[in-house]
Design an enzyme around this catalytic site. Structure first.
Site, PDB file in Angstrom:
ATOM      1  N   CYS A 111       0.845  -1.205   0.000  1.00  0.00           N
ATOM      2  CA  CYS A 111       0.000   0.000   0.000  1.00  0.00           C
ATOM      3  C   CYS A 111       0.882   1.258   0.000  1.00  0.00           C
ATOM      4  O   CYS A 111       1.747   1.423   0.858  1.00  0.00           O
ATOM      5  CB  CYS A 111      -0.932   0.016   1.207  1.00  0.00           C
ATOM      6  SG  CYS A 111      -1.953   1.502   1.211  1.00  0.00           S
ATOM      7  N   LYS A 150       1.303  -9.834  -0.378  1.00  0.00           N
ATOM      8  CA  LYS A 150       1.045  -9.063  -1.609  1.00  0.00           C
ATOM      9  C   LYS A 150       1.990  -7.856  -1.606  1.00  0.00           C
ATOM     10  O   LYS A 150       2.043  -7.104  -0.634  1.00  0.00           O
ATOM     11  CB  LYS A 150      -0.419  -8.609  -1.660  1.00  0.00           C
ATOM     12  CG  LYS A 150      -0.766  -7.806  -2.907  1.00  0.00           C
ATOM     13  CD  LYS A 150      -2.290  -7.716  -3.055  1.00  0.00           C
ATOM     14  CE  LYS A 150      -2.708  -6.865  -4.239  1.00  0.00           C
ATOM     15  NZ  LYS A 150      -2.546  -5.434  -4.028  1.00  0.00           N
ATOM     16  N   GLY A 212      -2.022  -6.162 -11.891  1.00  0.00           N
ATOM     17  CA  GLY A 212      -1.806  -4.825 -12.450  1.00  0.00           C
ATOM     18  C   GLY A 212      -2.333  -4.710 -13.859  1.00  0.00           C
ATOM     19  O   GLY A 212      -1.912  -5.439 -14.759  1.00  0.00           O
ATOM     20  N   ASP A 213      -3.333  -3.822 -14.020  1.00  0.00           N
ATOM     21  CA  ASP A 213      -3.850  -3.437 -15.341  1.00  0.00           C
ATOM     22  C   ASP A 213      -4.579  -4.542 -16.098  1.00  0.00           C
ATOM     23  O   ASP A 213      -4.682  -4.482 -17.326  1.00  0.00           O
ATOM     24  CB  ASP A 213      -2.721  -2.886 -16.230  1.00  0.00           C
ATOM     25  CG  ASP A 213      -2.052  -1.656 -15.606  1.00  0.00           C
ATOM     26  OD1 ASP A 213      -2.641  -1.082 -14.676  1.00  0.00           O
ATOM     27  OD2 ASP A 213      -0.952  -1.299 -16.054  1.00  0.00           O
ATOM     28  N   ARG A 236      -9.076  -2.921 -10.037  1.00  0.00           N
ATOM     29  CA  ARG A 236      -9.949  -1.892 -10.620  1.00  0.00           C
ATOM     30  C   ARG A 236     -10.793  -2.416 -11.771  1.00  0.00           C
ATOM     31  O   ARG A 236     -11.914  -1.951 -11.987  1.00  0.00           O
ATOM     32  CB  ARG A 236      -9.100  -0.693 -11.062  1.00  0.00           C
ATOM     33  CG  ARG A 236      -8.505   0.060  -9.879  1.00  0.00           C
ATOM     34  CD  ARG A 236      -7.406   0.994 -10.317  1.00  0.00           C
ATOM     35  NE  ARG A 236      -6.291   0.273 -10.918  1.00  0.00           N
ATOM     36  CZ  ARG A 236      -5.244   0.838 -11.483  1.00  0.00           C
ATOM     37  NH1 ARG A 236      -5.161   2.141 -11.533  1.00  0.00           N
ATOM     38  NH2 ARG A 236      -4.265   0.103 -11.997  1.00  0.00           N
TER      39      ARG A 236
HETATM   40  C1  LIG Z   1      -9.273   1.970  -4.326  1.00  0.00           C
HETATM   41  C2  LIG Z   1      -8.160   0.975  -4.175  1.00  0.00           C
HETATM   42  C3  LIG Z   1      -7.937   0.386  -2.944  1.00  0.00           C
HETATM   43  C4  LIG Z   1      -6.909  -0.542  -2.789  1.00  0.00           C
HETATM   44  N1  LIG Z   1      -6.748  -1.144  -1.579  1.00  0.00           N
HETATM   45  C5  LIG Z   1      -5.837  -2.148  -1.442  1.00  0.00           C
HETATM   46  C6  LIG Z   1      -5.745  -2.902  -0.238  1.00  0.00           C
HETATM   47  O1  LIG Z   1      -6.505  -2.708   0.718  1.00  0.00           O
HETATM   48  N2  LIG Z   1      -4.785  -3.867  -0.184  1.00  0.00           N
HETATM   49  C7  LIG Z   1      -3.941  -4.141  -1.224  1.00  0.00           C
HETATM   50  O2  LIG Z   1      -3.096  -5.026  -1.131  1.00  0.00           O
HETATM   51  N3  LIG Z   1      -4.021  -3.447  -2.379  1.00  0.00           N
HETATM   52  C8  LIG Z   1      -4.961  -2.485  -2.510  1.00  0.00           C
HETATM   53  N4  LIG Z   1      -5.080  -1.833  -3.711  1.00  0.00           N
HETATM   54  C9  LIG Z   1      -4.222  -2.243  -4.841  1.00  0.00           C
HETATM   55  C10 LIG Z   1      -4.896  -3.308  -5.699  1.00  0.00           C
HETATM   56  O3  LIG Z   1      -5.154  -4.492  -4.980  1.00  0.00           O
HETATM   57  C11 LIG Z   1      -4.036  -3.659  -6.919  1.00  0.00           C
HETATM   58  O4  LIG Z   1      -2.805  -4.146  -6.491  1.00  0.00           O
HETATM   59  C12 LIG Z   1      -3.789  -2.456  -7.826  1.00  0.00           C
HETATM   60  O5  LIG Z   1      -4.945  -1.664  -7.964  1.00  0.00           O
HETATM   61  C13 LIG Z   1      -3.322  -2.904  -9.215  1.00  0.00           C
HETATM   62  O6  LIG Z   1      -4.253  -3.784  -9.793  1.00  0.00           O
HETATM   63  P1  LIG Z   1      -5.344  -3.299 -10.902  1.00  0.00           P
HETATM   64  O7  LIG Z   1      -4.568  -2.670 -12.011  1.00  0.00           O
HETATM   65  O8  LIG Z   1      -6.051  -4.559 -11.275  1.00  0.00           O
HETATM   66  O9  LIG Z   1      -6.214  -2.283 -10.248  1.00  0.00           O
HETATM   67  C14 LIG Z   1      -6.075  -0.879  -3.883  1.00  0.00           C
HETATM   68  C15 LIG Z   1      -6.298  -0.275  -5.107  1.00  0.00           C
HETATM   69  C16 LIG Z   1      -7.316   0.642  -5.278  1.00  0.00           C
HETATM   70  C17 LIG Z   1      -7.536   1.264  -6.639  1.00  0.00           C
END
Ligand SMILES: Cc1cc2nc3c(=O)[nH]c(=O)nc-3n(C[C@H](O)[C@H](O)[C@H](O)COP(=O)(O)O)c2cc1C
Length: 329
Positions: A111, A150, A212-213, A236
């Protein structure tokens, strides 16, 4: 693009068997019980709770406990905690051990939020790999549940840590690591780096989950195909589109009809009302509905109306009227 089906398989996290390797990521403020329930309709192998503070857990915060609640049929289940103090981690895990509904405890090492990083939590841990090791050792020592991690590519371009963190995991009995291919410094900008995920996968034997993405079938396919990862995790890309799991698992891009979209939104709002009460639901639903209707004709105006609605009844009326209009154009 070849068929993705060759990459979709069941996967084991230690002694926990999971029906498929396409997961919903943890997202604070998003992956509450209601959203996980909606996503589970489309069969992801695993869904993660929002991250919860190990410090707050240790001191018995009700609000934090609620973040980690598991639904009756949400098995196998994964909760996520964050923290960098091994006493907090130990005491939190001792509490979580008592909860039969929890199968996997994931530790957040990614995070980017300043309020976590300044305490050494989340991606802050990546500045102190000795502490990563001591947190993991402590977690493994006391946990009755599977421990997973993670993380991100690194803290910044000068400190790329994903492989070192993966090796620490492997050496200490952690059975799965998820890698988001961005550094902490990048937050969510730029592109997730598939090369780092590939490199981690080439160098450890534990499960490597690529993240990611991933926003559709093609990006899911690329993640598997390029990195050879054992599973994928979507954050997302599932917001407003829980059908993404169906698309990937069935190997065919699925486009919900207007009626299906409406029904899933309706159900989602009702779950929020059930779990959070009408007042909180009216706030929480805003970011979700904005995603469900994004790209539909006139959605910007409707989003603004919903953001100003005084209660959930108003929201339902706005949506009914909007979908009536969409059905008639
Ligand atoms: C609004 C939001 C909240 C998130 N909260 C967490 C979380 O609580 N724990 C975590 O490990 N990652 C968190 N992430 C990261 C996501 O799990 C992920 O690693 C990151 O968004 C990249 O993946 P994506 O491109 O599929 O969104 C958060 C991301 C977003 C956008």
């Amino acid at each position: 693009m070849e068929n993705i089906s060759k990459y979709i398989k069941s996967i084991s996290v230690g002694k926990i068997n999971i029906k498929n390797n396409v997961f919903l990521a943890p997202m604070a403020g998003i992956t509450d019980i209601s959203f996980r329930k909606i996503c589970r309709k489309f069969n992801p192998g695993l869904t993660y709770t929002e991250m919860a503070s190990s410090k707050a857990m240790e001191f018995g915060s009700q609000k934090t406990n609620k973040l980690l609640e598991i639904m009756e049929d949400e098995r196998p289940s994964a909760v996520q905690i964050f923290g960098s103090n091994k006493d907090n981690i130990r005491n939190t895990i001792l509490k979580l051990n008592e909860n039969e509904a929890i199968d996997i405890i994931d530790i957040n090492m990614g995070c980017p939020a300043p309020k976590l990083v300044k305490n050494g939590d989340g991606a802050g841990l990546l500045l102190d790999l000795k502490n990563v090791e001591s947190v993991i050792k402590e977690a493994k020592k006391v946990s009755k549940k599977e421990i997973t991690v993670k993380t991100r590519k690194g803290f910044n371009e000068e400190r790329i840590t994903a492989l070192e963190v993966a090796k620490i995991c492997e050496e200490n009995g952690v059975t799965q690591i998820t890698v988001h291919g961005r550094t902490r410094a990048e937050y969510y900008s730029g592109k997730s780096d598939l090369d780092i995920i590939k490199k981690v996968k080439e160098n450890v034997k534990i499960n490597v989950i690529g993240n990611g993405d991933i926003v559709d079938l093609e990006t899911a396919y690329n993640m598997f195909n390029y990195t050879n990862c054992d599973g994928i995790m979507i954050a997302r890309g599932a917001m407003g589109n829980p059908w993404i799991f169906k698309s990937i698992l069935e190997g065919k891009e699925y486009r919900p009809t207007l009626e299906e979209r409406f029904n899933v939104m309706y159900e989602h709002i009702n779950y929020m009302i059930e779990n959070d009460g009408k007042t909180l639901a009216n706030l929480k639903l805003r970011k979700h509905i904005a995603c469900y209707i994004k790209g539909l004709k006139g959605s910007t105006k409707v989003r603004d109306l919903i953001n100003r609605a005084n209660n959930t009844e108003e929201v339902f009326n706005i949506l009914k009227e909007y979908f009536n209009y969409l059905n008639n154009i």
